[in-house]
Enzyme design. Structure first.
Site, PDB file in Angstrom:
ATOM      1  N   SER A 111       0.817  -1.215   0.000  1.00  0.00           N
ATOM      2  CA  SER A 111       0.000   0.000   0.000  1.00  0.00           C
ATOM      3  C   SER A 111       0.848   1.263   0.000  1.00  0.00           C
ATOM      4  O   SER A 111       1.929   1.308   0.607  1.00  0.00           O
ATOM      5  CB  SER A 111      -0.917   0.016   1.229  1.00  0.00           C
ATOM      6  OG  SER A 111      -1.729  -1.131   1.275  1.00  0.00           O
TER       7      SER A 111
ATOM      8  N   HIS B  66      -7.351  -0.086   6.016  1.00  0.00           N
ATOM      9  CA  HIS B  66      -6.942  -1.479   6.210  1.00  0.00           C
ATOM     10  C   HIS B  66      -6.993  -1.892   7.679  1.00  0.00           C
ATOM     11  O   HIS B  66      -7.471  -2.988   8.000  1.00  0.00           O
ATOM     12  CB  HIS B  66      -5.542  -1.699   5.637  1.00  0.00           C
ATOM     13  CG  HIS B  66      -5.494  -1.688   4.143  1.00  0.00           C
ATOM     14  ND1 HIS B  66      -6.165  -2.626   3.378  1.00  0.00           N
ATOM     15  CD2 HIS B  66      -4.868  -0.861   3.254  1.00  0.00           C
ATOM     16  CE1 HIS B  66      -5.960  -2.380   2.089  1.00  0.00           C
ATOM     17  NE2 HIS B  66      -5.177  -1.322   1.994  1.00  0.00           N
TER      18      HIS B  66
END
Length: 542
Positions: A360, A471
């Site tokens: 990410s 997340h």
């Protein structure tokens, strides 16, 4: 509501004066007038709890105004479904086809009027005998848009041609309109926030945003509404592939070869979440199937995608997830997508995946650093610097240790400097990543600062970083920071090339998610904090 109370609404209220002013404005578009007139009548019907009421414009339109004569004739004796259709067509025509300046004026007036109608309805609720509301007026208003029989709708282009099934963007024009309203609203709130924070009008608009989000969440996430589909180059309509390519927000598609590789038959996947009443996907994710966890983007882009490689893959790496419409912001579509993709991959018999991780970005890391440097620079001059409470939850700018400051000065070639953070961000604006000495000096500094940003910098008890918030909020664990993992221009500009891995441990996700929601607990892999945050000489306020 009694006849006397209805008559009171028909007399000159403040809201009617608002509409009169808008209708008398020669710069206000005809579609804008129609939208405001229709939404006011729908709201009046909700207030009166009588869908048989008919539209009467004379209470807030000048009788001798030639401009409104046609509207008067059209709106008398109209059904609720017909009014909804007119509003949707008019609003979407404004938002999609009018020049930007005209669109801005019309849309802003409609949004402001909607916000004030909410306050107007609340005043009426207490002023005319309704001590409390079982359902907020906006909830009822939006239900009309979402539940009206949309099969009767034909959406017309401004040129008068009817859109047929093959080229209609969405099957449900009411849903599409509410999403567009919220998109326009959030854009306007973002512009207004910096110039007029905390104003009464902003409070009304944020109330409107909350109501829209709640109604859209119930509609979008309703049972059976969402479906997961794999997007492939050969099996997905070209219009959908083009839509996804244009909307990709994390790693922009470079060319056709890049696109085909992302949608490839082996080693790569693209999944999208669709709503039953909308043609294009709401959110999509790219996945790489690899033999081990990827720590850099080149490990994904350079991987050989073969059938044998896919069968031997042990790790699914989620490396890009994009929501396609800002009007759906705040609705947990990404969380739904991640969980359904994991389930889909687990059920494929030829795969033997053992780990689900992300690679990410940290998209606002550089902006955070730049803001800290600006704060330090102005503080050294004795100036007050207005900063966002969200961006600077920790007001101190002393986030560098004495040793780190010394290393930055040496790298800059100066013996003394009152603004080491400013020096750091200036270095990051150069081609520093190509120089071995710069990389060696900056690696430990940037790794620690990125760890602080992800773990310590919070707003309302949650991570300041939106990707981390997403997340971790879905139950993932922060496991690893990766230095110079994204060397694209965007990666260097936004996050100094830093990327991070989050791991989805399937048997721990639910507990992690509950802990985050209840008290903001961030699950971090053992040793991560000790490695990056507890360095001697760093500000103890960490």
């Amino acid at each position: 509501m009694s006849p006397e109370e209805v008559a009171e609404l028909d007399s000159g209220t403040e809201e009617e004066k608002l509409f009169s002013a808008a209708l008398a404005d020669d710069t206000f578009s005809n579609n804008g007038i129609i939208c405001m007139s229709v939404i006011y009548e729908l709201f009046r019907r909700i207030e009166a709890n009588d869908n048989k009421n008919r539209l009467t414009l004379k209470s807030y339109v000048n009788e001798d105004s030639d401009r409104t004569t046609e509207d008067k004739k059209r709106f008398v004796h109209m059904s609720t479904s017909r009014l909804v259709k007119i509003f949707c067509e008019s609003y979407l025509s404004i938002s999609e086809y009018e020049p930007s300046s005209d669109k801005s004026d019309a849309v802003n007036s409609i949004l402001l009027s909607l916000g004030r109608l909410e306050a107007f309805g609340n005043q009426n609720a207490t002023g005319i005998g309704h001590a409390s509301r079982k359902h907020p007026p906006y909830e009822k208003l939006f239900e009309i848009f979402l539940l009206t029989d949309h099969a009767i709708f034909f959406f017309h282009r401004p040129d008068g041609k009817v859109r047929h099934d093959g080229d209609t963007e969405d099957l449900h024009i009411g849903l599409r309109t509410l999403i567009q309203i919220r998109s326009d609203l959030r854009e306007w709130l973002a512009r207004r926030g910096a110039s007029s924070p905390g104003t009464h009008a902003n409070a009304e608009l944020r109330s409107l945003d909350d109501a829209l989000r709640a109604s859209l969440t119930r509609c979008i996430c309703g049972p059976g509404s969402l479906s997961l589909r794999r997007v492939t180059y050969d099996g997905t309509p070209a219009s959908t592939i083009e839509f996804i390519a244009r909307r990709e927000a994390v790693h922009p598609v470079r060319d056709l070869y890049d696109l085909r590789k992302r949608l490839g038959r082996y080693g790569k996947r693209c999944f999208a979440l669709f709503h039953s009443e909308m043609k294009e996907p709401l959110v999509f994710v790219y996945v790489a199937l690899l033999s081990e966890v990827a720590y850099r983007m080149e490990e994904i882009t350079g991987a050989e995608d073969t059938e044998e490689g896919e069968r031997s893959a042990k790790v699914a790496v989620f490396y890009s997830i994009t929501a396609t419409n800002p009007g759906l912001s705040g609705i947990d579509l990404g969380a739904i997508l991640i969980k359904r993709v994991i389930h889909n991959l687990q059920t494929q018999s030829h795969l033997n995946l053992q780990q689900f991780v992300t690679l990410s970005p940290i998209p606002r890391f550089r902006k955070w650093l730049d803001g800290k440097a600006k704060l330090q620079q102005n503080a050294s001059k004795g100036e007050k610097y207005h900063v966002s409470h969200a961006s600077f939850k920790f007001r101190d700018s002393s986030i560098l240790s004495h040793k780190e400051k010394e290393n930055i000065r040496n790298l800059m070639g100066v013996s003394n400097s009152d603004a080491p953070l400013t020096n750091l961000v200036n270095i990051l604006d150069t081609e520093w990543h190509r120089d071995v000495k710069s990389r060696n000096i900056l690696q430990p500094i940037l790794m620690r600062l990125a760890a602080r940003y992800l773990i310590k910098e919070k707003y309302r008890g949650k991570p300041l970083d939106s990707v981390a918030r997403f997340h971790i909020g879905n139950g993932a664990t922060l496991t690893r920071l990766n230095f110079l993992a994204d060397l694209s221009k965007k990666g260097l500009r936004n996050s100094a090339g830093m990327m991070v891995n989050y791991v989805y441990e399937l048997d721990e996700m639910e507990a992690n998610q509950a802990g985050f929601e209840e008290n903001g607990t961030i699950q971090v892999q053992s040793g991560f904090s000790d490695c990056f945050l507890n360095q001697q000489g760093v500000n103890s306020k960490l």
